[in-house]
Design a protein around this motif. Structure first.
Motif, PDB file in Angstrom:
ATOM      1  N   GLU A 111       0.830  -1.207   0.000  1.00 14.28           N
ATOM      2  CA  GLU A 111       0.000   0.000   0.000  1.00 14.28           C
ATOM      3  C   GLU A 111       0.865   1.258   0.000  1.00 14.28           C
ATOM      4  O   GLU A 111       0.566   2.216  -0.705  1.00 14.28           O
ATOM      5  CB  GLU A 111      -0.950   0.007   1.197  1.00 14.28           C
ATOM      6  N   LYS A 171       2.205   1.807  -3.445  1.00 20.04           N
ATOM      7  CA  LYS A 171       1.158   2.384  -4.319  1.00 20.04           C
ATOM      8  C   LYS A 171       0.947   3.859  -4.013  1.00 20.04           C
ATOM      9  O   LYS A 171       0.847   4.688  -4.918  1.00 20.04           O
ATOM     10  CB  LYS A 171      -0.161   1.637  -4.138  1.00 20.04           C
ATOM     11  N   SER A 216       5.998   2.428  -9.376  1.00 16.26           N
ATOM     12  CA  SER A 216       5.585   1.296 -10.206  1.00 16.26           C
ATOM     13  C   SER A 216       6.523   0.115  -9.976  1.00 16.26           C
ATOM     14  O   SER A 216       6.391  -0.915 -10.608  1.00 16.26           O
ATOM     15  CB  SER A 216       5.579   1.697 -11.685  1.00 16.26           C
TER      16      SER A 216
END
Length: 189
Positions: free
Chosen positions: A35, A38, A43
């Protein structure tokens, strides 16, 4: 979520139980490091959690919020609550395939940050005890050397030698590591 944690900490304190809360999880079940990767817009693989500046800052923000949280049941900031024995930086941190110094440096940075906010509690890594380096004086030969040669990019000896790490712990899974009862399993105890 925090009110539920407030209640758990409060109840543990009422019963004289000491806690070691983990600040993040390697695994996905509770959000985990993926998380943060992200949220940082990375990426890259999950391992970027340990090197991406934005992911590290987001985690530090979380640490600051947790340690300075005021418990709604007892009025204490977590960093001042004697029910908390220690902070576990990450549950079973790994940096698979990477040089173990990367996660060692991350542990050092996060431990220093925790100590800069909270001088009342111990800090530990929260690892399984994997060892990527050769420390022949410590190394034992087993039929399954997973814990010593796991390829998980972490060094128990390097990580627990960090001055800000107050104690070492190992999460052990002898059955899952295929250590057979009646052979070398007693050596793990």
């Amino acid at each position: 979520t925090f009110k539920a944690l407030d209640f758990v900490i409060y109840q543990a304190g009422q019963k004289g139980i000491k806690l070691i809360p983990s600040l993040v999880n390697q695994w996905d079940e509770f959000g985990g490091i993926d998380e943060y990767v992200k949220w940082a817009g990375s990426s890259g693989a999950r391992n970027t959690f340990y090197t991406n500046a934005q992911a590290k800052q987001l985690f530090k923000n979380h640490i600051n919020n947790v340690l300075n949280r005021v418990n709604t049941y007892n009025g204490l900031k977590y960093k001042d609550d004697p029910t908390i024995m220690a902070w576990e930086i990450i549950n079973e941190g790994r940096n698979t395939g990477a040089n173990p110094t990367v996660i060692r440096d991350w542990y050092k940075e996060m431990a220093q940050y925790i100590k800069s906010i909270d001088g009342n509690h111990l800090v530990t890594t929260g690892e399984e005890g994997f060892e990527e380096n050769s420390y022949s004086s410590y190394y034992m030969t087993y039929s399954n050397n997973y814990a010593h040669r796991a390829g998980e990019g972490t060094s128990y000896y390097l990580n627990t030698a960090i001055p800000e790490i107050d104690f070492a712990q190992i999460h052990m899974y002898p059955g899952a590591w295929a250590i057979q009862p009646g052979t070398e399993s007693l050596a793990w105890i």
